[in-house]
Design an enzyme around this catalytic site. Structure first.
Site, mmCIF file in Angstrom:
data_model
loop_
_atom_site.group_PDB
_atom_site.id
_atom_site.type_symbol
_atom_site.label_atom_id
_atom_site.label_comp_id
_atom_site.label_asym_id
_atom_site.label_seq_id
_atom_site.Cartn_x
_atom_site.Cartn_y
_atom_site.Cartn_z
ATOM 1 N N HIS A 506 0.825 -1.210 0.000
ATOM 2 C CA HIS A 506 0.000 0.000 0.000
ATOM 3 C C HIS A 506 0.864 1.266 0.000
ATOM 4 C CE1 HIS A 506 -3.517 2.519 1.228
ATOM 5 N NE2 HIS A 506 -2.546 3.265 1.701
ATOM 6 N N GLU A 507 1.733 1.366 0.980
ATOM 7 C CA GLU A 507 2.532 2.595 1.099
ATOM 8 C C GLU A 507 3.461 2.752 -0.096
ATOM 9 O OE1 GLU A 507 1.536 4.725 3.057
ATOM 10 O OE2 GLU A 507 0.305 3.458 4.349
ATOM 11 N N HIS A 510 1.725 4.572 -2.874
ATOM 12 C CA HIS A 510 1.828 6.034 -2.753
ATOM 13 C C HIS A 510 3.196 6.490 -3.246
ATOM 14 C CE1 HIS A 510 -1.826 6.851 -0.546
ATOM 15 N NE2 HIS A 510 -1.486 6.121 0.489
ATOM 16 N N HIS A 513 3.398 6.739 -6.901
ATOM 17 C CA HIS A 513 2.658 7.927 -7.342
ATOM 18 C C HIS A 513 3.564 9.168 -7.249
ATOM 19 C CE1 HIS A 513 -1.579 10.029 -6.949
ATOM 20 N NE2 HIS A 513 -1.056 10.190 -8.142
HETATM 21 ZN ZN LIG Z 1 -2.659 5.335 2.081
#
Ligand SMILES: [Zn+2]
Length: 721
Positions: A506-507, A510, A513
């Site tokens: 998940h992290e 980011h 991104h």
């Molecule tokens: Zn998040």
């Protein structure tokens, strides 16, 4: 979670580089006064001291005020360059120091930094107001906005003009002087209150840890886990995590200890002592309502969502209500299974059967309580899915998950490669740094990870940047991920739960991104998207954790190197829909609580906090006896300090996007370089340069649909005959 939003609240749009030459008090010794000489301007942590922050923040604020005045006082009429670009370049020192300061107060704080934070928070809020409530600046932005079609701008530049205009209007630039003054006072008060909330919660969470003197009370936990909890005085500490439910509740056989742990968690900030947050959050809700009213909105949520993909609180609440019905129904079914299991086991304490009919009868009266949920869920999981965490953990050794899982997936999809850099200074010995290389071998970014739990770190996991990518400033991304995994005792490997593995993916989503950001202007860099879009890339990246080729690459027994048996992988996949009634319900409850606090009209009294919370859950039809919200109001840091006020629904909103986008991949051959490249080009590299809804529609070919979410969670209603 991404924390860019946090800094954004302090200095939205006021980002970045190129200062004017007005530094009169510059000291060569302060490492923030010049760009870091390290690769990609990585923070020189070996030269940064606690005493450097406050002088650098103050000097950065002073420089930015000078810059604002110079932009506003120019005799030349407003042009894109002399106004918008000049604003984009202002505040170089302030941005540089605040990026690092915000990282440290989140992940590695101490009394000195907390003091600076307290002193500076209202001043930083005032700085933001000095920028966005500056009439001369607004006049220039307004005039550009009115002429935006005639300025010969490209799409990103035109959108930037519109973005600035909105930022100014939403900050109150159109208000009269009295309203502006009131707004400034409210902003300063909010800054002080959020800092106070953060400090109280950190202290309350630390103080809420249970100290256990008798090892037998910890029955159910593994030897390695107990070793990691040991204190020098021969006792053991059960630390609190940020969520209501505590992971240890799944293992602890001692029911009374489970109850004590649950109560310590839910009451961590309600003891009536200096760590009590109730007065702070009541006031925060009231002042946000008043601010919204001044800005012309019926409540704070209406103000906040006007700038999001959802647009209105009603649309967000409708999404939550639509998925709440199947979620709550499933949670009741799950509770029934556990209740039945507890009774048929004929014992409340495993390992001890009922000794007489009357004792058996008393077990039949056993009633499932919220602190039992994790424990019996784990029992059901072991029984119905024949899976327990201790079976899985040896296959999830942190370093292997990182290199052969997270990095491997990024290589398959985007062609990235990684090299650990031991020569870049870090702020704490557990932090690691990697240089990231693009598909053509060129250097792309730096990525830091700080994975282990510490007392001086906020709970949860998040991503943010030390430096944002920007063509204008010639910068590449310097990104970090923070989590709270249990640090193993010396000599033991770091073995993760599946949930931890998911957090890493998940992290890192980011981080991708931020690293793939390919924008000109810093205002649009990386994760500078609407909040209900920002969790899309991160949640999307979670999907690759169980991709067959990825699992085969990383899930290997740390002792033997043996791959995880297919049977076990299948079990993990099946259990992904397990307990989802509970999981989704607790998230929806938190999202609706957030909406309840932020839809009060100005001047309303919210009354007693617990009563307000209970009434809100009833009103939205999501009160379930054994399922408390994922965060209760008093320790809901996302909404009081984390930039997610009226925004917690965004996780579920983004989940619709990520499941729907993943379905697009599945329809087109899954994990291929071509698919990855398209996702990078159309989503991950675009930052905030276009409307999120348009960006998504262009990628998907249609608007998002919630079908894939309900299916993935195992909640898709079966068609009626
Ligand atoms: Zn998040």
């Amino acid at each position: 979670m991404t924390r860019s939003l946090l800094l954004g609240l302090a200095l939205t749009g006021a980002a970045c580089a190129h200062s004017v030459s007005t530094t009169t008090t510059t000291s060569q010794a302060n490492p923030f006064f010049q760009p870091s000489p390290l690769l990609y301007q990585a923070p020189p942590f070996d030269r940064i001291h606690d005493g450097d922050y406050q002088p650098a923040i103050e000097e950065g604020m002073r420089q930015q005020l000078v810059e604002i005045r110079e932009i506003g006082d120019q005799p030349a009429p407003a042009t894109f360059d002399n106004t918008i670009v000049a604003m984009e370049k202002s505040g170089e020192v302030l941005t540089r120091v605040m990026k690092v300061f915000s990282a440290m107060t989140g992940a590695n704080t101490n009394d000195a930094l907390e003091h600076v934070q307290e002193v500076m928070a209202p001043k930083l809020a005032a700085q933001r107001d000095a920028f966005f409530l500056d009439d001369k600046l607004f006049q220039r932005v307004s005039s550009l906005y009115a002429r935006r079609d005639a300025l010969g701008l490209n799409a990103e530049q035109r959108f930037l003009v519109e973005r600035y205009y909105r930022d100014f209007v939403r900050s109150g630039a159109k208000l009269g002087d009295a309203d502006k003054a009131r707004l400034k006072a409210l902003n300063a008060e909010e800054a002080t209150l959020t800092t106070s909330f953060q400090k109280k919660l950190l202290a309350g969470t630390k103080a809420g840890a249970l100290v256990i003197g008798d090892r037998s009370q910890l029955a159910g936990m593994s030897d390695a886990e107990i070793a990691a909890m040991a204190r020098p005085d021969g006792k053991w500490v059960l630390k609190l995590q940020n969520t209501t439910q505590q992971p240890a509740q799944a293992e602890l056989e001692n029911r009374d200890l489970r109850r004590r742990l649950f109560e310590a968690s839910t009451q961590r900030a309600e003891h009536g002592d200096s760590n009590d947050t109730r007065a702070v959050i009541t006031r925060l809700a009231a002042l946000r309502a008043e601010r919204a009213q001044i800005l012309g909105y019926p409540n704070f949520a209406a103000y906040a969502l006007d700038d999001e993909m959802a647009k209105t609180p009603d649309r967000a609440i409708k999404l939550l209500s639509d998925i709440a019905e199947p979620a709550v129904a499933k949670a009741y079914i799950e509770a029934g299974h556990m209740q039945a299991l507890a009774v048929t086991q004929g014992r409340v304490m495993p390992g001890r059967a009922a000794s007489s009919p009357s004792e058996l009868y008393s077990y039949a009266l056993f009633t499932l309580e919220p602190w039992d949920w994790q424990y019996y869920a784990e029992q059901v999981r072991k029984k119905d899915y024949a899976l327990d965490e201790s079976q899985i953990k040896p296959y999830f050794e942190l370093d292997r998950v990182l290199h052969d899982g997270v990095f491997f997936a990024a290589h398959q999809l985007y062609g990235l490669t990684f090299k650990e850099r031991k020569d870049i200074p870090v702020y704490q010995p557990d932090v690691r740094v990697f240089e990231v290389f693009d598909v053509d071998g060129s250097s792309l970014a730096l990525w830091y990870c700080d994975y282990f739990k510490r007392d001086n770190k906020n709970g949860g996991a998040w991503e943010d940047t030390f430096v944002e990518q920007s063509g204008l400033l010639g910068t590449k991304a310097v990104v970090y991920n923070v989590a709270n995994f249990t640090k193993p005792a010396t000599g033991h490997p770091a073995l993760l739960s599946y949930s931890d593995v998911n957090t890493m993916f998940h992290e890192f989503g980011h981080a991708l991104h931020a690293m793939f950001s390919h924008v000109e202007y810093p205002r649009f860099a990386g994760t500078a998207t609407p909040r209900d879009f920002v969790e899309f890339p991160s949640q999307f990246n979670e999907h690759w954790a169980l991709e067959p080729s990825v699992v085969a690459s990383y899930a290997k027994d740390y002792r033997t190197g043996a791959p995880m048996p297919q049977e076990l992988i299948d079990k993990i996949k099946r259990t992904r829909t397990f307990n989802q009634g509970f999981a989704l319900t607790e998230s929806i409850q938190a999202a609706l609580l957030d909406m309840a606090w932020h839809t009060i009209p100005a001047g309303t009294s919210t009354g007693e906090v617990d009563a307000f919370e209970a009434a809100a859950l009833e009103r939205y039809h999501v009160a379930v006896r054994d399922v408390p919200p994922r965060y209760r109001s008093t320790y809901f840091s996302h909404i009081w300090q984390g930039g997610y006020a009226a925004g917690y629904y965004a996780y579920l909103w983004s989940e619709i996007l990520d499941d729907d986008a993943y379905a697009w991949f599945v329809e087109r051959g899954g994990m291929t370089r071509d698919n990855g490249q398209r996702f990078r080009d159309m989503i991950l590299s675009r930052g905030g340069t276009i409307e999120a809804a348009d960006m998504y529609r262009a990628f998907r070919g249609r608007d998002p649909s919630a079908e894939a979410l309900l299916e993935n969670r195992g909640l898709k209603p079966t068609p009626q005959p």
